[in-house]
Write an enzyme that holds these catalytic residues in place. Structure first.
Site, PDB file in Angstrom:
ATOM      1  N   GLY A  73      70.201  -8.297  59.727  1.00  0.00           N
ATOM      2  CA  GLY A  73      71.022  -7.242  60.311  1.00  0.00           C
ATOM      3  C   GLY A  73      70.946  -7.244  61.824  1.00  0.00           C
ATOM      4  N   ASN A  74      69.822  -7.729  62.377  1.00  0.00           N
ATOM      5  CA  ASN A  74      69.687  -7.902  63.826  1.00  0.00           C
ATOM      6  C   ASN A  74      70.467  -9.108  64.335  1.00  0.00           C
ATOM      7  OD1 ASN A  74      66.583  -6.446  63.655  1.00  0.00           O
ATOM      8  ND2 ASN A  74      67.860  -6.038  65.447  1.00  0.00           N
ATOM      9  N   SER A  75      70.828 -10.024  63.436  1.00  0.00           N
ATOM     10  CA  SER A  75      71.510 -11.247  63.857  1.00  0.00           C
ATOM     11  C   SER A  75      72.738 -10.926  64.695  1.00  0.00           C
ATOM     12  CB  SER A  75      71.930 -12.065  62.632  1.00  0.00           C
ATOM     13  OG  SER A  75      70.813 -12.636  62.000  1.00  0.00           O
ATOM     14  N   ASP A 116      75.799 -21.538  66.736  1.00  0.00           N
ATOM     15  CA  ASP A 116      75.741 -20.307  65.941  1.00  0.00           C
ATOM     16  C   ASP A 116      76.202 -19.097  66.754  1.00  0.00           C
ATOM     17  OD1 ASP A 116      75.320 -18.926  63.531  1.00  0.00           O
ATOM     18  OD2 ASP A 116      73.369 -18.212  64.211  1.00  0.00           O
ATOM     19  N   HIS A 150      77.020 -17.103  61.947  1.00  0.00           N
ATOM     20  CA  HIS A 150      76.682 -16.855  60.540  1.00  0.00           C
ATOM     21  C   HIS A 150      76.909 -15.400  60.129  1.00  0.00           C
ATOM     22  CE1 HIS A 150      72.495 -15.791  62.080  1.00  0.00           C
ATOM     23  NE2 HIS A 150      72.675 -14.848  61.190  1.00  0.00           N
ATOM     24  N   LEU A 195      76.670 -37.971  74.936  1.00  0.00           N
ATOM     25  CA  LEU A 195      76.186 -39.218  75.530  1.00  0.00           C
ATOM     26  C   LEU A 195      76.752 -40.457  74.850  1.00  0.00           C
ATOM     27  CD1 LEU A 195      72.369 -38.621  76.209  1.00  0.00           C
ATOM     28  CD2 LEU A 195      74.156 -39.073  77.895  1.00  0.00           C
ATOM     29  N   GLY A 196      77.086 -40.335  73.572  1.00  0.00           N
ATOM     30  CA  GLY A 196      77.524 -41.512  72.832  1.00  0.00           C
ATOM     31  C   GLY A 196      76.358 -42.322  72.318  1.00  0.00           C
TER      32      GLY A 196
END
Length: 517
Positions: free
Chosen positions: A241-243, A164, A134, A298-299
């Site tokens: 901002g830490n992301s 992410d 992101h 797994l389906g």
């Protein structure tokens, strides 16, 4: 008489000599500065305080050592996006806000531009940087600011919205290697363990900010099968901002990548979340190797086993109920090939007992296609095991197509019938009601139009208004009359199985009710 007196005198002399020796030894010890048996309480408190101060100083020195080792490998990620209409996308956070209520591209920019801010860390000396998807999603230009203040252009090697995680590439300057961090094993992480968070919170001027905290919890799950979930929860201060910045242990190893915060104010409120190191490492390695990520599958489509069904089958509260057998990205059905069926309840993966049904996603999706997992499951009250060779997780478009449903209409419903003993109000599924609820015309069953909130049906069986009852004890019911007949056959006090179908997900699931005595 004199002999007895001499014996008493001798005993007194010996006792006096012994007591005198104690005083002598004690005095000598005090004189020499050695703690004695009679050391004062104040001196003991002073010693305890000194030890506590020394311990605190050692911990502070440990934090400083980690910061000195990690900071050179931490970067500030700057992104620029040309202004364009926003488009909806699936969020991996399931209600958690990765931006703390702020747009990552909300900073100032030139005309027709929006600037974003995030963090990252070098994981290879040749210039590969890990960050959040992101942070870079939708960016037209990317650059990283290094610890020494220099700014270098960066390109996206690959990105994975499911976890992410994204990987950037920065070219080396004059052939010099970049300082890089290593990964810890997620299995070694413990609740209560000290961790440090690195990044650029809130502003470009706050680069290489270091905060500390502890691991508050492990295995925090959000959303459903749309994300790999399984976050590390910490109380280390993390803000927009830490992301993408690293969360490290006291050895300077990456234990997670900071990704989200839980907040009502838009800023840090004591709860932040990071993607675990094992997931980050697996994802980053695949992105660097091929630019894409293949995940085990797994389906199946599944949901949590309701409390009433868990009681009926005597399984744990985190069990996952198979609602549908599906195909993987290559048209295969791994679960079906291993003998699993709809209504089987999965309780463990490779011996790890599920504490939350969503845990199944992370346990399977961090493996690769072709890997084999051992599933423990319950079928009709009997525990079984199966070895499933994982398939390939379908792409986002395939997954979306499998869950698409028609929208509701506005046709008047038929008259409802109330079963007060069960807390349910139901009605026949006429074509108009089916259209109104979002079911196909060919669907058969009994529509639930109301559920008493205090009833077992609402509380434990998790039956909700708008679902369809299609079976009772595995026998189809196509009308209110058939439903009443099936319930009448159940003895008072007996628990019976009931199948409901959700119009939104188009999934059916098994649950249970107990007929009042």
């Amino acid at each position: 008489m004199q002999r007895a007196t001499r014996r008493v005198s001798t005993a007194l002399l010996v006792a006096a000599a012994f007591i005198g020796g104690i005083f002598f030894v004690t005095s000598a010890a005090n004189f020499a500065g050695v703690p004695s048996l009679f050391q004062s309480a104040d001196a003991q408190r002073d010693a305890t305080t000194a030890q506590a101060v020394a311990t605190a100083e050692e911990l502070g020195q440990a934090f400083s050592s980690v910061a000195e080792r990690v900071n050179p490998a931490v970067v500030q990620v700057r992104s620029t996006r040309l202004a364009r209409p926003s488009s909806a996308r699936n969020s991996p956070f399931g209600g958690l806000d990765p931006f703390g209520g702020q747009n990552p591209f909300g900073g100032p920019g030139g005309q027709g531009e929006q600037d974003g801010l995030g963090s990252g860390a070098f994981i290879r000396a040749d210039g590969y940087v890990v960050t959040n998807n992101h942070v870079v999603e939708g960016a037209d230009e990317l650059s990283v600011r290094l610890f020494d203040g220099s700014v270098l252009p960066a390109t996206v090697v690959g990105a994975d919205p499911f976890s992410d995680i994204a990987v950037l590439k920065v070219d080396k300057v004059e052939g010099a290697d970049f300082p890089a961090l290593t990964f810890a094993s997620s299995s070694e992480l413990r609740v209560g363990q000290w961790v440090l968070a690195f990044g650029s919170p809130l502003s470009e001027d706050l680069s290489n900010t270091v905060t500390n905290g502890i691991v508050s919890s492990l295995g925090r799950y959000s959303g459903g099968s749309e994300s790999i979930s399984n976050y590390i929860q910490t109380d280390a201060a993390v803000n927009p901002g830490n992301s993408g910045g690293p969360l490290t242990n006291l050895r300077g190893q990456i234990v997670g990548i900071n990704s989200a915060i839980a907040t009502r104010s838009g800023g840090f409120q004591g709860i932040s979340f990071a993607v675990p190191a094992d997931i980050v490492r697996n994802t980053a390695e695949q992105l660097i190797a091929s630019g894409t990520v293949q995940r085990g599958f797994l389906g199946i489509r599944f949901g949590p086993a309701s409390p009433s069904l868990a009681r009926a089958l005597d399984v744990g509260p985190g069990a996952a109920l198979i609602a549908e057998i599906s195909e993987d990205g290559q048209g295969k059905k791994p679960a079906a090939d291993a003998g699993l069926r709809v209504d089987d309840v999965i309780t463990a993966v490779d011996g790890v007992v599920l504490t939350d049904s969503r845990q199944l996603v992370s346990l399977v999706s961090n493996k690769r296609p072709g890997d084999t997992v051992q599933l423990t499951y319950n079928r009709g009250g009997t525990e079984r095991t199966a070895a499933v060779r994982l398939g390939t997780r379908p792409g986002e478009e395939q997954m979306a197509a499998a869950t698409a449903r028609p929208g509701p209409g506005r046709t008047q419903p038929a008259a409802p019938v109330t079963h007060s003993d069960l807390g349910l109000t139901v009605q026949d599924l006429t074509p108009g009601v089916a259209h109104n609820l979002g079911f196909d015309r060919e669907t058969e069953g009994v529509a639930v139009t109301d559920v008493e909130r205090s009833s077992e049906a609402f509380r434990d069986a998790q039956i909700r208004r708008g679902v369809l009852i299609t079976e009772v004890n595995h026998q189809p019911v196509r009308s209110v009359a058939e439903l009443q007949q099936a319930i009448a056959a159940v003895r008072p006090g007996q628990t019976f199985l009931i199948r409901v179908q959700d119009p939104n997900s188009n999934l059916s699931r098994l649950t249970a009710l107990t007929k009042p005595g």
